[in-house]
Design a protein around this motif. Structure first.
Motif, PDB file in Angstrom:
ATOM      1  N   PHE A  94       6.604   3.919  -5.890  1.00 52.87           N
ATOM      2  CA  PHE A  94       7.908   3.250  -5.929  1.00 52.87           C
ATOM      3  C   PHE A  94       7.999   2.315  -7.131  1.00 52.87           C
ATOM      4  O   PHE A  94       7.191   1.416  -7.308  1.00 52.87           O
ATOM      5  N   ASP A  95       8.999   2.564  -7.966  1.00 53.39           N
ATOM      6  CA  ASP A  95       9.274   1.737  -9.138  1.00 53.39           C
ATOM      7  C   ASP A  95      10.786   1.694  -9.300  1.00 53.39           C
ATOM      8  O   ASP A  95      11.403   2.710  -9.637  1.00 53.39           O
ATOM      9  N   PRO A  96      11.407   0.553  -9.046  1.00 51.91           N
ATOM     10  CA  PRO A  96      12.873   0.498  -9.095  1.00 51.91           C
ATOM     11  C   PRO A  96      13.463   0.513 -10.502  1.00 51.91           C
ATOM     12  O   PRO A  96      14.667   0.700 -10.654  1.00 51.91           O
ATOM     13  N   ARG A  97      12.626   0.336 -11.514  1.00 49.41           N
ATOM     14  CA  ARG A  97      13.169   0.328 -12.886  1.00 49.41           C
ATOM     15  C   ARG A  97      13.912   1.629 -13.154  1.00 49.41           C
ATOM     16  O   ARG A  97      13.457   2.704 -12.807  1.00 49.41           O
ATOM     17  N   GLY A  98      15.065   1.495 -13.755  1.00 48.22           N
ATOM     18  CA  GLY A  98      15.886   2.666 -14.050  1.00 48.22           C
ATOM     19  C   GLY A  98      16.934   2.935 -12.984  1.00 48.22           C
ATOM     20  O   GLY A  98      17.858   3.704 -13.202  1.00 48.22           O
ATOM     21  N   ALA A  99      16.799   2.335 -11.820  1.00 52.76           N
ATOM     22  CA  ALA A  99      17.795   2.511 -10.757  1.00 52.76           C
ATOM     23  C   ALA A  99      18.923   1.498 -10.954  1.00 52.76           C
ATOM     24  O   ALA A  99      18.712   0.410 -11.492  1.00 52.76           O
ATOM     25  N   ASP A 100      20.109   1.862 -10.521  1.00 57.55           N
ATOM     26  CA  ASP A 100      21.231   0.930 -10.527  1.00 57.55           C
ATOM     27  C   ASP A 100      21.276   0.136  -9.226  1.00 57.55           C
ATOM     28  O   ASP A 100      21.749  -0.999  -9.198  1.00 57.55           O
ATOM     29  N   LEU A 101      20.808   0.767  -8.159  1.00 56.46           N
ATOM     30  CA  LEU A 101      20.879   0.162  -6.830  1.00 56.46           C
ATOM     31  C   LEU A 101      19.760   0.724  -5.970  1.00 56.46           C
ATOM     32  O   LEU A 101      19.482   1.925  -6.001  1.00 56.46           O
ATOM     33  N   VAL A 102      19.133  -0.149  -5.198  1.00 55.58           N
ATOM     34  CA  VAL A 102      18.149   0.263  -4.198  1.00 55.58           C
ATOM     35  C   VAL A 102      18.623  -0.276  -2.857  1.00 55.58           C
ATOM     36  O   VAL A 102      19.001  -1.445  -2.745  1.00 55.58           O
ATOM     37  N   VAL A 103      18.632   0.580  -1.833  1.00 57.50           N
ATOM     38  CA  VAL A 103      19.054   0.196  -0.490  1.00 57.50           C
ATOM     39  C   VAL A 103      17.861   0.374   0.434  1.00 57.50           C
ATOM     40  O   VAL A 103      17.206   1.412   0.426  1.00 57.50           O
ATOM     41  N   ALA A 108       8.389  -4.119   4.634  1.00 59.14           N
ATOM     42  CA  ALA A 108       8.810  -3.292   3.500  1.00 59.14           C
ATOM     43  C   ALA A 108      10.119  -3.744   2.848  1.00 59.14           C
ATOM     44  O   ALA A 108      10.188  -3.804   1.614  1.00 59.14           O
ATOM     45  N   PRO A 109      11.179  -4.073   3.608  1.00 53.92           N
ATOM     46  CA  PRO A 109      12.411  -4.479   2.919  1.00 53.92           C
ATOM     47  C   PRO A 109      12.216  -5.691   1.999  1.00 53.92           C
ATOM     48  O   PRO A 109      12.805  -5.736   0.914  1.00 53.92           O
ATOM     49  N   ALA A 110      11.407  -6.635   2.400  1.00 52.20           N
ATOM     50  CA  ALA A 110      11.167  -7.816   1.564  1.00 52.20           C
ATOM     51  C   ALA A 110      10.379  -7.463   0.313  1.00 52.20           C
ATOM     52  O   ALA A 110      10.656  -7.980  -0.774  1.00 52.20           O
ATOM     53  N   VAL A 111       9.411  -6.579   0.446  1.00 51.95           N
ATOM     54  CA  VAL A 111       8.610  -6.179  -0.713  1.00 51.95           C
ATOM     55  C   VAL A 111       9.456  -5.353  -1.673  1.00 51.95           C
ATOM     56  O   VAL A 111       9.407  -5.545  -2.892  1.00 51.95           O
ATOM     57  N   VAL A 112      10.281  -4.454  -1.144  1.00 53.86           N
ATOM     58  CA  VAL A 112      11.191  -3.671  -1.982  1.00 53.86           C
ATOM     59  C   VAL A 112      12.139  -4.622  -2.720  1.00 53.86           C
ATOM     60  O   VAL A 112      12.342  -4.503  -3.938  1.00 53.86           O
ATOM     61  N   ALA A 113      12.716  -5.586  -2.002  1.00 51.69           N
ATOM     62  CA  ALA A 113      13.641  -6.538  -2.619  1.00 51.69           C
ATOM     63  C   ALA A 113      12.954  -7.346  -3.716  1.00 51.69           C
ATOM     64  O   ALA A 113      13.545  -7.569  -4.786  1.00 51.69           O
ATOM     65  N   ARG A 114      11.722  -7.773  -3.464  1.00 51.20           N
ATOM     66  CA  ARG A 114      10.987  -8.539  -4.489  1.00 51.20           C
ATOM     67  C   ARG A 114      10.761  -7.690  -5.727  1.00 51.20           C
ATOM     68  O   ARG A 114      10.981  -8.137  -6.849  1.00 51.20           O
ATOM     69  N   ARG A 115      10.338  -6.443  -5.534  1.00 52.64           N
ATOM     70  CA  ARG A 115      10.097  -5.564  -6.683  1.00 52.64           C
ATOM     71  C   ARG A 115      11.389  -5.301  -7.453  1.00 52.64           C
ATOM     72  O   ARG A 115      11.383  -5.240  -8.685  1.00 52.64           O
ATOM     73  N   CYS A 116      12.490  -5.173  -6.735  1.00 46.53           N
ATOM     74  CA  CYS A 116      13.786  -4.980  -7.403  1.00 46.53           C
ATOM     75  C   CYS A 116      14.172  -6.221  -8.194  1.00 46.53           C
ATOM     76  O   CYS A 116      14.626  -6.118  -9.343  1.00 46.53           O
ATOM     77  N   ARG A 117      13.995  -7.384  -7.589  1.00 40.00           N
ATOM     78  CA  ARG A 117      14.322  -8.637  -8.270  1.00 40.00           C
ATOM     79  C   ARG A 117      13.510  -8.754  -9.561  1.00 40.00           C
ATOM     80  O   ARG A 117      14.046  -9.093 -10.619  1.00 40.00           O
ATOM     81  N   GLU A 118      12.216  -8.443  -9.480  1.00 39.03           N
ATOM     82  CA  GLU A 118      11.338  -8.514 -10.657  1.00 39.03           C
ATOM     83  C   GLU A 118      11.772  -7.524 -11.736  1.00 39.03           C
ATOM     84  O   GLU A 118      11.586  -7.782 -12.927  1.00 39.03           O
ATOM     85  N   LEU A 123       0.828  -1.205   0.000  1.00 40.08           N
ATOM     86  CA  LEU A 123       0.000   0.000   0.000  1.00 40.08           C
ATOM     87  C   LEU A 123       0.870   1.266   0.000  1.00 40.08           C
ATOM     88  O   LEU A 123       0.666   2.184  -0.806  1.00 40.08           O
ATOM     89  N   VAL A 124       1.851   1.316   0.883  1.00 34.27           N
ATOM     90  CA  VAL A 124       2.712   2.499   0.999  1.00 34.27           C
ATOM     91  C   VAL A 124       3.590   2.660  -0.238  1.00 34.27           C
ATOM     92  O   VAL A 124       3.727   3.773  -0.776  1.00 34.27           O
ATOM     93  N   LEU A 125       4.192   1.571  -0.709  1.00 36.65           N
ATOM     94  CA  LEU A 125       5.045   1.676  -1.898  1.00 36.65           C
ATOM     95  C   LEU A 125       4.244   2.118  -3.117  1.00 36.65           C
ATOM     96  O   LEU A 125       4.723   2.924  -3.920  1.00 36.65           O
ATOM     97  N   ASP A 126       3.017   1.614  -3.247  1.00 37.80           N
ATOM     98  CA  ASP A 126       2.168   2.047  -4.360  1.00 37.80           C
ATOM     99  C   ASP A 126       1.800   3.525  -4.217  1.00 37.80           C
ATOM    100  O   ASP A 126       1.829   4.272  -5.190  1.00 37.80           O
ATOM    101  N   ALA A 127       1.481   3.949  -3.001  1.00 34.69           N
ATOM    102  CA  ALA A 127       1.123   5.358  -2.766  1.00 34.69           C
ATOM    103  C   ALA A 127       2.304   6.282  -3.079  1.00 34.69           C
ATOM    104  O   ALA A 127       2.108   7.402  -3.555  1.00 34.69           O
ATOM    105  N   MET A 128       3.511   5.798  -2.814  1.00 37.31           N
ATOM    106  CA  MET A 128       4.723   6.588  -3.096  1.00 37.31           C
ATOM    107  C   MET A 128       5.096   6.550  -4.576  1.00 37.31           C
ATOM    108  O   MET A 128       5.940   7.320  -5.018  1.00 37.31           O
TER     109      MET A 128
END
Length: 170
Positions: free
Chosen positions: A92-101, A116-126, A85-90
């Protein structure tokens, strides 16, 4: 909360940080908060012994916030994954980034339960983007993700994060 609130003033959506059911809450989160084995048993018996919460024992997210998810569900709230919910509201789309921390205080097996860290990691992996998860303490690394432990000393947070930045530049 259930002792002071017997209904919600309006229909509610409740963002939960984990998808753990109430049945697992005491066992998963009690030790993280300092409970020993005997206290975990007491907490589990209390949570699962409350008649108003029993129907929510297996509901995903009901174990969030020490069973607060179940208490709110018992009042009619809909539990929704908070990180999504929060990542969608923000936006958040990691495409185009070289690194997400990303990170949290303690990385352990509960991190993979929808935090959140697991969801961010999953989205980055995808998206095919490198992701590094850090924790003040790392009890159990997040599977399939580069996980870095900091010192665990809140007084060293600044130094730890600077050192992490230097490590990531190398």
């Amino acid at each position: 909360m259930r002792e002071v609130l017997d209904r919600l003033p309006a229909p509610a959506q409740v963002a939960v940080d984990v998808q753990s059911p109430l049945r697992d809450a005491a066992r998963l989160f009690g030790p993280q908060k300092g409970a020993d084995a005997a206290q975990v048993e007491q907490l589990e018996a209390r949570l699962l012994g409350l008649p108003e919460l029993r129907p929510f024992a297996d509901l995903p997210g009901a174990g969030a916030a020490g069973g607060l998810g179940a208490a709110l569900a018992s009042l009619g709230a809909e539990l929704v994954p908070g990180a999504e919910l929060v990542l969608d509201a923000m936006g958040f789309d990691p495409r185009g980034a070289d690194l997400v921390v990303t990170g949290e205080g303690t990385v352990d097996r509960t991190t993979a339960e929808g935090k959140a860290p697991a969801v961010v990691a999953r989205r980055c992996r995808e998206a095919g983007v490198r992701c590094v998860v850090f924790g003040g303490r790392v009890v159990e690394p997040l599977p399939g993700v580069e996980t870095v432990a900091l010192s665990g000393d809140p007084a060293r947070a600044r130094e730890d994060l600077v050192a992490l930045g230097v490590q990531l530049e190398a």
